[in-house]
Design a protein around this motif. Structure first.
Motif, PDB file in Angstrom:
ATOM      1  N   THR A 151       0.831  -1.206   0.000  1.00 21.60           N
ATOM      2  CA  THR A 151       0.000   0.000   0.000  1.00 21.60           C
ATOM      3  C   THR A 151       0.864   1.254   0.000  1.00 21.60           C
ATOM      4  OG1 THR A 151      -1.712  -1.168   1.232  1.00 21.60           O
ATOM      5  CG2 THR A 151      -1.827   1.232   1.232  1.00 21.60           C
ATOM      6  N   PHE A 152       1.897   1.263   0.829  1.00 24.99           N
ATOM      7  CA  PHE A 152       2.819   2.396   0.883  1.00 24.99           C
ATOM      8  C   PHE A 152       3.442   2.656  -0.490  1.00 24.99           C
ATOM      9  CE2 PHE A 152       7.270   3.694   1.135  1.00 24.99           C
ATOM     10  CZ  PHE A 152       7.175   4.894   1.817  1.00 24.99           C
ATOM     11  N   SER A 153       3.884   1.600  -1.166  1.00 30.43           N
ATOM     12  CA  SER A 153       4.562   1.745  -2.449  1.00 30.43           C
ATOM     13  C   SER A 153       3.634   2.307  -3.512  1.00 30.43           C
ATOM     14  CB  SER A 153       5.124   0.395  -2.909  1.00 30.43           C
ATOM     15  OG  SER A 153       6.053  -0.097  -1.968  1.00 30.43           O
ATOM     16  N   LEU A 154       2.405   1.829  -3.522  1.00 26.33           N
ATOM     17  CA  LEU A 154       1.463   2.298  -4.530  1.00 26.33           C
ATOM     18  C   LEU A 154       1.084   3.770  -4.320  1.00 26.33           C
ATOM     19  CD1 LEU A 154      -0.833  -0.817  -4.857  1.00 26.33           C
ATOM     20  CD2 LEU A 154       0.582   0.168  -6.652  1.00 26.33           C
ATOM     21  N   ILE A 155       0.879   4.159  -3.061  1.00 26.49           N
ATOM     22  CA  ILE A 155       0.567   5.564  -2.781  1.00 26.49           C
ATOM     23  C   ILE A 155       1.759   6.451  -3.126  1.00 26.49           C
ATOM     24  CG2 ILE A 155      -0.029   7.237  -0.995  1.00 26.49           C
ATOM     25  CD1 ILE A 155      -1.416   4.973   0.511  1.00 26.49           C
ATOM     26  N   PHE A 156       2.940   5.983  -2.793  1.00 29.68           N
ATOM     27  CA  PHE A 156       4.147   6.779  -3.015  1.00 29.68           C
ATOM     28  C   PHE A 156       4.427   6.986  -4.499  1.00 29.68           C
ATOM     29  CE2 PHE A 156       8.690   7.853  -2.612  1.00 29.68           C
ATOM     30  CZ  PHE A 156       8.611   8.749  -1.563  1.00 29.68           C
ATOM     31  N   ALA A 157       3.894   6.091  -5.330  1.00 30.29           N
ATOM     32  CA  ALA A 157       4.092   6.227  -6.774  1.00 30.29           C
ATOM     33  C   ALA A 157       3.384   7.447  -7.342  1.00 30.29           C
ATOM     34  CB  ALA A 157       3.608   4.973  -7.488  1.00 30.29           C
ATOM     35  N   SER A 158       2.488   8.068  -6.573  1.00 30.78           N
ATOM     36  CA  SER A 158       1.826   9.286  -7.047  1.00 30.78           C
ATOM     37  C   SER A 158       2.813  10.446  -7.169  1.00 30.78           C
ATOM     38  CB  SER A 158       0.689   9.677  -6.104  1.00 30.78           C
ATOM     39  OG  SER A 158       1.178   9.979  -4.814  1.00 30.78           O
ATOM     40  N   GLN A 159       4.059  10.251  -6.716  1.00 29.79           N
ATOM     41  CA  GLN A 159       5.083  11.280  -6.852  1.00 29.79           C
ATOM     42  C   GLN A 159       5.287  11.673  -8.311  1.00 29.79           C
ATOM     43  OE1 GLN A 159       9.284   9.672  -6.528  1.00 29.79           O
ATOM     44  NE2 GLN A 159       8.177   7.920  -5.704  1.00 29.79           N
ATOM     45  N   LEU A 160       4.980  10.773  -9.231  1.00 27.76           N
ATOM     46  CA  LEU A 160       5.160  11.076 -10.646  1.00 27.76           C
ATOM     47  C   LEU A 160       4.287  12.236 -11.081  1.00 27.76           C
ATOM     48  CD1 LEU A 160       6.562  10.271 -13.246  1.00 27.76           C
ATOM     49  CD2 LEU A 160       4.714   8.654 -13.669  1.00 27.76           C
ATOM     50  N   GLY A 161       3.044  12.258 -10.613  1.00 28.11           N
ATOM     51  CA  GLY A 161       2.168  13.371 -10.944  1.00 28.11           C
ATOM     52  C   GLY A 161       2.690  14.690 -10.396  1.00 28.11           C
ATOM     53  N   PHE A 162       3.198  14.656  -9.157  1.00 28.58           N
ATOM     54  CA  PHE A 162       3.761  15.875  -8.561  1.00 28.58           C
ATOM     55  C   PHE A 162       5.024  16.318  -9.301  1.00 28.58           C
ATOM     56  CE2 PHE A 162       1.447  14.002  -4.885  1.00 28.58           C
ATOM     57  CZ  PHE A 162       0.590  15.063  -4.636  1.00 28.58           C
ATOM     58  N   THR A 163       5.857  15.361  -9.681  1.00 25.47           N
ATOM     59  CA  THR A 163       7.071  15.697 -10.421  1.00 25.47           C
ATOM     60  C   THR A 163       6.737  16.364 -11.743  1.00 25.47           C
ATOM     61  OG1 THR A 163       8.232  13.809  -9.439  1.00 25.47           O
ATOM     62  CG2 THR A 163       9.214  14.788 -11.391  1.00 25.47           C
ATOM     63  N   SER A 164       5.704  15.880 -12.402  1.00 29.94           N
ATOM     64  CA  SER A 164       5.283  16.465 -13.680  1.00 29.94           C
ATOM     65  C   SER A 164       4.898  17.929 -13.504  1.00 29.94           C
ATOM     66  CB  SER A 164       4.103  15.681 -14.249  1.00 29.94           C
ATOM     67  OG  SER A 164       4.419  14.322 -14.414  1.00 29.94           O
ATOM     68  N   ILE A 165       4.147  18.212 -12.455  1.00 25.15           N
ATOM     69  CA  ILE A 165       3.696  19.588 -12.214  1.00 25.15           C
ATOM     70  C   ILE A 165       4.880  20.495 -11.917  1.00 25.15           C
ATOM     71  CG2 ILE A 165       2.340  21.071 -10.694  1.00 25.15           C
ATOM     72  CD1 ILE A 165       0.450  18.668 -10.285  1.00 25.15           C
ATOM     73  N   PHE A 166       5.747  20.053 -10.998  1.00 24.89           N
ATOM     74  CA  PHE A 166       6.890  20.887 -10.615  1.00 24.89           C
ATOM     75  C   PHE A 166       7.880  21.024 -11.777  1.00 24.89           C
ATOM     76  CE2 PHE A 166       5.744  19.279  -6.219  1.00 24.89           C
ATOM     77  CZ  PHE A 166       5.213  20.494  -5.809  1.00 24.89           C
ATOM     78  N   SER A 167       8.058  19.972 -12.571  1.00 28.96           N
ATOM     79  CA  SER A 167       8.973  20.045 -13.716  1.00 28.96           C
ATOM     80  C   SER A 167       8.455  21.011 -14.771  1.00 28.96           C
ATOM     81  CB  SER A 167       9.156  18.653 -14.335  1.00 28.96           C
ATOM     82  OG  SER A 167       9.820  17.783 -13.448  1.00 28.96           O
ATOM     83  N   PHE A 168       7.148  21.071 -14.914  1.00 32.53           N
ATOM     84  CA  PHE A 168       6.555  21.995 -15.878  1.00 32.53           C
ATOM     85  C   PHE A 168       6.877  23.439 -15.514  1.00 32.53           C
ATOM     86  CE2 PHE A 168       2.997  24.723 -17.187  1.00 32.53           C
ATOM     87  CZ  PHE A 168       3.009  24.509 -18.556  1.00 32.53           C
ATOM     88  N   PHE A 169       6.789  23.788 -14.229  1.00 30.93           N
ATOM     89  CA  PHE A 169       7.021  25.164 -13.803  1.00 30.93           C
ATOM     90  C   PHE A 169       8.504  25.483 -13.611  1.00 30.93           C
ATOM     91  CE2 PHE A 169       2.589  24.529 -12.411  1.00 30.93           C
ATOM     92  CZ  PHE A 169       2.007  25.646 -13.005  1.00 30.93           C
ATOM     93  N   LEU A 170       9.291  24.527 -13.096  1.00 29.52           N
ATOM     94  CA  LEU A 170      10.698  24.807 -12.805  1.00 29.52           C
ATOM     95  C   LEU A 170      11.614  24.569 -14.006  1.00 29.52           C
ATOM     96  CD1 LEU A 170      11.123  23.273  -9.217  1.00 29.52           C
ATOM     97  CD2 LEU A 170      10.904  25.683  -9.842  1.00 29.52           C
ATOM     98  N   ASN A 171      11.305  23.556 -14.813  1.00 22.97           N
ATOM     99  CA  ASN A 171      12.225  23.143 -15.871  1.00 22.97           C
ATOM    100  C   ASN A 171      11.619  23.199 -17.274  1.00 22.97           C
ATOM    101  OD1 ASN A 171      14.270  22.377 -13.894  1.00 22.97           O
ATOM    102  ND2 ASN A 171      12.938  20.643 -13.439  1.00 22.97           N
ATOM    103  N   SER A 172      10.426  23.782 -17.393  1.00 27.24           N
ATOM    104  CA  SER A 172       9.748  23.899 -18.692  1.00 27.24           C
ATOM    105  C   SER A 172       9.618  22.545 -19.384  1.00 27.24           C
ATOM    106  CB  SER A 172      10.510  24.884 -19.603  1.00 27.24           C
ATOM    107  OG  SER A 172      10.595  26.161 -19.014  1.00 27.24           O
TER     108      SER A 172
END
Length: 380
Positions: A151-172
């Protein structure tokens, strides 16, 4: 006189034809050689990428399993669980010193040497990343304490969505249909667990309140991880500006040093250090196993750090996070085998979506390389 001029003109035209023929031959030689050189560069790049990916998968899977083992066999300290994710950085110092003292430091072929950032700017970047990573590690330790590993691993995999958002604003970060599909699938694969987050999947003895706290902490750790990945790429591009292996090792060492110091302060400030002796003595596998579990957990997390930062170094923070999310199926299978975690229908669907999302992202990189090999001008 006219015949002499005509003869001179014929000689001049003949020389021009020979010169054009030689130039055409040289251009053909360059054209024939260029695909091979390009293929060699791509091969070396993807070989390094594959190596870093193996580090991410092996390091993250093993470290996560050992962290779960620590809690299952009697470990109770959240701060120790945090510290072992960070404190293994001294194993990298010898190699870092070798790179610094070497006359020909390892590089990736970039001979451009930009101006070095000031000590204040570089220190601020490392301190900021260190504080962020310390917070992420603590939140993930809380989640790992109260949630089943799968359960922990599956929830933690949502980091990809957050990375996408932050990469869009910080790294274009640019989003193509395949990348968007990959991010969507891998994110859905993790958030499917919200459907069963009513506490029925909690560990024995864990109340609904603790389960909810662990769930929130894990989501917070996931968001923090996404921000740290995107921030690391930003620091590479805007602050460090060099593509050398020692820069990769340096950023890992100093951010882990800062995070370890912060974690040590937390360990002693909350008083958890007082119960460590009792925890060691009551550890089900024995004192030696207690120490070895923590030592190997620390080493495995450093292997993961090298791999994840290396992928950011070679490609992008989003690609690094895709590989990290791919670790999900591996941890799922190992958790079922090692800790008897349940594998229900939702988790099975999550596995399928995670693999599909990864394949979509890899295919996009294949298209990028294919287009690049066909559009580059070999005579430029």
């Amino acid at each position: 006189m006219e015949k002499a001029q005509e003869l001179q003109l014929q000689i001049t035209n003949h020389e021009k034809k020979e010169a054009n023929s030689v130039a055409h031959t040289n251009a053909n030689m360059i054209t024939n050689q260029f695909p091979t050189e390009l293929e060699q560069r791509n091969y070396k790049r993807w070989l390094r990428t594959a190596l870093y990916a193996v580090f991410v998968l092996a390091g993250q899977a093993t470290a996560t399993l050992l962290g779960r083992l620590y809690y299952d066999k009697g470990g109770k300290s959240k701060w120790i669980g945090t510290l072992v994710q960070l404190v293994g950085f001294p194993v990298l110092i010898p190699y870092y010193l070798i790179c610094i003292l070497s006359k020909n430091p390892t590089s990736n072929g970039n001979h451009f040497h930009p101006k070095k950032p000031s000590l204040i700017v570089l220190s601020s970047a490392y301190v900021g990343l260190g504080l962020l990573i310390a917070g992420v590690c603590f939140l993930s330790s809380v989640g790992l304490l109260y949630l089943p590993l799968s359960t922990f691993s599956l929830i933690f995999a949502s980091q990809l969505g957050f990375t996408s958002i932050f990469s869009f604003f910080l790294n274009s970060q640019k989003f193509t249909p395949f990348i968007f599909n990959s991010v969507a699938l891998l994110t859905v694969a993790s958030v499917l667990l919200i459907v069963q987050s009513n506490g029925s999947g909690a560990l024995p003895g864990v109340s609904r309140g603790k389960y909810a706290i662990a769930f929130i902490c894990t989501v917070g750790a996931s968001a923090g991880t996404g921000l740290s990945f995107a921030s690391t790429q930003f620091v590479f591009r805007k602050v460090i500006k060099v593509r050398k292996v020692e820069a990769l090792i340096e950023i890992i060492i100093f951010q882990c040093l800062v995070a370890s110091c912060v974690t040590m302060v937390g360990l002693f400030a909350c008083g958890e250090w007082k119960g460590l002796r009792t925890e060691i003595e009551e550890f089900e596998l024995g004192k030696v196993s207690y120490v070895m579990t923590l030592v190997w957990t620390a080493i495995c997390w450093q292997v993961f750090a090298i791999g994840s930062v290396g992928l950011i170094f070679e490609l992008s923070s989003l690609f690094s996070n895709v590989i990290s999310a791919l670790c999900l199926p591996l941890v799922q299978v190992l958790a079922v085998l090692a800790f008897n975690d349940k594998m229900d229908g939702l988790k099975g669907i999550s596995l399928f979506l995670a693999i599909w999302g990864f394949a979509s992202y890899i295919y996009q990189h294949y298209l990028d390389d294919y287009c690049k090999s066909n559009t580059d001008d070999p005579t430029a």
